[in-house]
Write a protein that holds these residues in place. Structure first.
Motif: not given
Length: 338
Positions: A4-23
């Motif tokens: 049984t397949l869900p109608r939606a799924a989750r994914e990770i997106r880049l929200a903003e460009i960091p000035s240093g290390l991404p987190g």
């Protein structure tokens, strides 16, 4: 019974460009419609995906000439993954339940091109995410390691380095030396990962400590770090040594760096005088990858090699795992398990 397949799924997106290390503060978990496979594609549910340091460079704008595009705000992160086939066209080579490797990690479901199933080549399917093929190609195809030689691996506790030491030992190296910045990692490297000696960075220049660990020099170098450590490797290289550069962790793991350049000053006279070969390695061909997978599977089953890694449970924990990777908290490959 069909899944049984869900109608939606989750994914990770880049929200903003960091000035240093991404987190985590720079990434967002988004809910999206379930992907619809196109012609020649299958729908997979990702079981595992790799959290890897090169994302720093892609988030920072990428490097021209490399095979991966830069990431911009709103883009979904991507990377090596192993997915379980959920739906596939009739008459194709795949069926539900098969596992396939692809490059659309950082999401729960993906529509990916149909490919050969992974089968049971490796006893742990997640081990297909190990970057050992890079280490194997560097040692066998580029450096052409010979039995009895001395090998240096910079960043010996990382994803590539944690396998390069083991591979060098299995290929007959007489002495295997690694570098790291952590005493705890150094202990694991000598106890589990094939290293005879470990040079710790920090404090005095690393070149002097490397000279102590390898008084007769080194024949082969697998460099995953660049910077000062690559300079020290050249200084320690014996006549005819072969150096293979496969990574730039000094840049990718540094908060002070932009992440897209990795400058290093080398003495070209020394390269010439000692006939040192210095080459970069960006990819592994299919034949070499197949050979690596066969040998890695045999080594894992016999206990001759291990797959050093940390498993992170749940896609929502992946952004934190990325920051932990940059902070040097893990040994080997970081794998998110869904």
């Amino acid at each position: 019974m069909p899944r049984t397949l869900p109608r939606a799924a989750r994914e990770i997106r880049l929200a903003e460009i960091p000035s240093g290390l991404p987190g985590p503060e720079h990434l967002a978990v988004a809910e999206v419609p379930l992907p619809v496979p196109g012609a020649g594609e299958v729908l997979v549910r990702n079981r595992w995906f790799q959290v890897f340091p090169s994302l720093r460079t892609l988030i920072a704008g990428g490097v021209p000439g490399t095979p991966f595009p830069p990431l911009r705000p709103g883009d979904t992160l991507f990377g090596p993954a192993v997915g379980e086939v959920v739906t596939a066209p009739d008459g194709g080579g795949l069926r539900p339940g098969d596992l396939v490797a692809h490059f659309q990690g950082w999401r729960e479901y993906a529509a990916v091109p149909a490919s050969a199933p992974l089968g049971d080549a490796l006893p742990d399917p997640a081990a297909h995410l190990a970057p050992g093929a890079t280490a194997y190609a560097a040692l066998t195809r580029v450096a052409r390691l010979r039995a009895g030689e001395t090998v240096l691996v910079t960043g010996g506790a990382g994803g590539v380095g944690s396998l390069a030491g083991q591979i060098a030992r299995l290929l007959g190296a007489a002495r295997v030396i690694g570098t790291t910045g952590s005493p705890a990692k150094a202990e694991r490297m000598t106890a589990e990962l094939g290293y005879d000696a470990v040079v710790l960075r920090g404090g005095s220049p690393i070149g002097g400590r490397l000279a102590e660990a390898a008084p007769d020099g080194v024949d082969v170098v697998v460099d995953t770090v660049g910077g000062e450590q690559l300079q020290a490797a050249v200084a320690a290289a014996r006549p005819g040594a072969r150096l293979v550069v496969v990574g730039t962790l000094a840049t990718q793991l540094s908060a002070a760096s932009g992440g897209t350049t990795a400058p290093v000053e080398l003495d070209a006279f020394q390269l010439i005088a000692r006939n040192i070969t210095l080459r970069g390695l960006t990819g592994v061909d299919g034949e070499t990858h197949a050979e690596w997978t066969e040998r890695f599977g045999a080594w894992l089953r016999s206990g001759a090699a291990t797959f050093p890694h940390t498993r992170i449970a749940g896609i929502e924990r992946a952004p934190r795992a990325l920051r932990e990777l940059f902070e040097g908290r893990h040994v080997g490959t970081v794998v998110t398990e869904l």
